[in-house]
Design an enzyme around this catalytic site. Structure first.
Site, PDB file in Angstrom:
ATOM      1  N   GLU A 182       0.487  -8.676   1.251  1.00 12.42           N
ATOM      2  CA  GLU A 182      -0.726  -8.606   0.436  1.00 12.42           C
ATOM      3  C   GLU A 182      -1.934  -9.172   1.197  1.00 12.42           C
ATOM      4  OE1 GLU A 182       1.010  -8.787  -4.084  1.00 12.42           O
ATOM      5  OE2 GLU A 182       0.598 -10.705  -3.112  1.00 12.42           O
ATOM      6  N   GLU A 257       6.320  -3.878  -5.109  1.00 13.28           N
ATOM      7  CA  GLU A 257       6.463  -4.904  -6.145  1.00 13.28           C
ATOM      8  C   GLU A 257       6.073  -4.298  -7.492  1.00 13.28           C
ATOM      9  OE1 GLU A 257       4.643  -8.698  -5.524  1.00 13.28           O
ATOM     10  OE2 GLU A 257       5.558  -8.985  -3.543  1.00 13.28           O
TER      11      GLU A 257
END
Length: 611
Positions: A182, A257
């Site tokens: 991320e 995710e």
């Protein structure tokens, strides 16, 4: 001559057989719309699980549950601070044996998506970074800082020795490897990302690499030429459009995710999601032929002092609970939740004709133990070690301490009436004057000062400071030094000449206990007891009536408790109990006078007490 010929023939045959065993048994590549295993489409139905959050004795059990729900892959982070607790001293043993964890997945017929980025977030202390990086005040993580890159490279090279032989390209079950994590939520330096790639390749990670980001962060976080996976988006149309945009108009389409649950923070309601709605979303993604990794399939427990914390420019500091139940399909103790059964129905619907899922293993036995008497106590003020002395208070890192507590002590030279202020206190402090508690300061509530008054000269001021969890996400990731990080003032005048008592609580050996019930009202202490079992099973310590602290059981730090909730119990795995005599020690920094602790056969994760 015949014997020599026979010997040479056998040697050649053995060499050929060994070489064949070393050859990759599968190929794994990126197709235009799906992953390709041995040239055939492979839809990853994956669930996240972390080796450090699950007792090693239960790895196979949890993976069998994954298979029973229909998963074919395990996604897993690797935590740098667990693998290298001290600079250059790597720990790949016990619960930190990440290679054994991956081999266990192979034994159970599961692929692995490896996420060894040095930064993991994961509601884990400092986002997985080792605390000792902060000893260098100038070092910047997630940057091209040479000191950071040097430490990062050495870690990844050590990890590569453990894990590169387990890649699918070498006959193992690791399909692909994530680079960074991320990153687009933090920065946008493509040169830094490419340094990551180079380090991973140098370490032997020679298979498929990928990045992952949320939809709005993908432009900054993806690495050109490599697969960009997506976090937090489960609309197949949007997923396809986003990945197409940054991957030359093609897939595979991987939701790295997907959140069928959420984590808990101290003082906030237990998080969760709707099982029926989640099942419908899963059905939609699988019907579209996309691959998915549910975060989490099984969260487990963040034991010891490894919980992280969130903080943003809008939101205050917020530490996470030790329970990482996550409202996941498999609960904290490894038992199926309602989501498990609903997800299993969805996945089974998408199996090829004639294929069926294995039966669901039996639920784990849980027990309630009779009340455990706490017969000995060790007052903290009577168990302080030799102090470090300095003119100004030193933070944890300058004291060469990573986690736990530090007691800061100084003497006031005259009568005082004014505002005591701790500048940049991290994260929870209890203030004592001549041994009497006068205030509790909590970073969550932006508390850093208290009015103080004493007519006595030479009064002793003690401040017990606890690391409540370093920030694991967002812009304050680099601002993570602990303890009293700047100074203490009264009426804006700095207090000097400090004694600092280190209390890392790596273990609790050497503490001096007494069987007498001492008058230590509102002073921190450890409370010890023993109990005898004729049978074992999972159980839950009932922490109602206790204040704030942690628990050791048979040498294991089970994690933290805090009366504010929502977590009101501590999970005890059956494998850490034993038939015969067991020993428990509870540290409580807020409440005192404990003589007994109770257990339950179920968890309590939904009670919040406002303070």
């Amino acid at each position: 001559m015949k014997k020599l010929t026979l010997f040479l023939a056998l040697t050649i045959l053995t060499t050929i057989c060994f070489a064949q065993k070393q050859k990759p048994t599968h190929t794994f590549t990126l197709g235009d719309s799906t992953f390709m295993l041995d040239g055939k489409p492979l839809q990853l139905i994956s669930g996240e699980m972390h080796n450090t959050r699950v007792p090693r004795e239960y790895w196979h059990d949890r993976m069998r549950m994954a298979k029973a729900m229909g998963l074919n892959t395990i996604g897993t982070y690797v935590f740098w601070n667990a693998q290298e607790p001290e600079p250059g001293k790597f720990d790949f043993t016990g619960n930190n044996d990440i290679a054994a964890f991956i081999k266990a997945a192979k034994d159970e017929g599961l692929w692995v998506v490896l996420r060894p980025s040095p930064y993991v977030c994961a509601e884990w202390e400092f986002g997985g970074y080792p605390w000792w990086l902060l000893k260098d005040k100038t070092l910047k993580v997630r940057s091209k800082d040479p000191n950071y890159i040097k430490a990062y490279r050495e870690y990844i090279l050590a990890l590569g020795k453990q894990l590169s032989p387990l890649l699918v390209t070498h006959g193992g079950n690791i399909l692909m490897v994530q680079v960074e994590n991320e990153y687009g939520s933090y920065s946008n330096d493509k040169e830094y990302l490419d340094i990551n790639r180079q380090i991973f390749r140098e370490a032997g990670f020679d298979g498929v690499l990928f990045t992952c980001d949320g939809p709005s962060q993908m432009p900054a976080g993806y690495m050109p030429g490599y697969l960009p996976a997506i976090n937090g988006e489960d609309n197949p149309v949007k997923v396809k459009a986003l990945i197409n945009k940054y991957h030359d108009g093609k897939g595979p389409y991987y939701i790295s995710e997907w959140y069928p649950g959420w984590f808990d923070s101290w003082g906030t309601p237990h998080a969760g999601s709707n099982a029926d709605k989640d099942a419908a979303k899963l059905d939609q993604v699988l019907a579209a032929g996309m691959s998915i990794n549910m975060y989490m399939f099984h969260g487990g427990t963040t034991r010891g002092f490894m919980n992280g914390a969130n903080m943003s420019r809008r939101d205050p500091y917020s530490p996470q609970t030790s329970s990482y139940d996550y409202d996941a399909p498999l609960d904290e103790a490894g038992n199926p939740s309602p989501k498990f059964y609903k997800f299993r129905e969805v996945i089974e619907k998408h199996l090829p004709a004639g294929k069926h899922l294995p039966p669901i293993p039996a639920k784990h036995k849980s027990i309630a133990i009779a009340s455990i008497k706490l017969t000995r106590q060790a007052p903290l003020f009577a168990n302080l070690s030799k102090p470090v002395i300095a003119k100004h208070p030193l933070c944890f890192e300058d004291l060469d301490q990573g986690y736990g507590f530090v007691m800061y002590e100084t003497t006031l030279n005259s009568a005082i009436n004014g505002l005591l202020k701790i500048k940049e206190m991290r994260d929870f402090a209890i203030v004592y004057l001549n041994g009497e508690r006068i205030s509790i300061l909590d970073r969550r509530l932006k508390q850093d000062s208290v009015q103080i008054k004493t007519n006595a000269a030479y009064a002793v001021l003690d401040i017990l400071v606890e690391n409540n969890g370093r920030i694991n996400y967002g812009p304050f990731l680099i601002d993570n030094r602990q303890g009293i990080t700047e100074k203490v003032t009264i009426n804006n005048e700095e207090l000097t000449d400090w004694k600092m008592y280190k209390l890392p609580f790596n273990n609790i050996a050497g503490m001096k206990y007494t069987t007498s019930q001492l008058n230590i009202n509102k002073q921190p202490a450890l409370y010890k007891g023993t109990f005898t079992l004729t049978k074992t099973g999972d159980t839950y310590l009932d922490m109602h009536g206790f204040g704030k602290g942690f628990v050791f059981l048979n040498g294991h730090n089970l994690g933290k408790y805090w009366y504010i909730g929502p977590q009101q119990t501590i999970y005890v795995p059956a494998v850490w109990l034993k038939k015969g005599v067991n020993e428990i020690t509870v540290f409580d920094e807020l409440n005192s006078g404990h003589t007994v602790i109770h257990t339950l056969d179920h968890s309590v994760l939904n009670e919040v007490v406002k303070n």
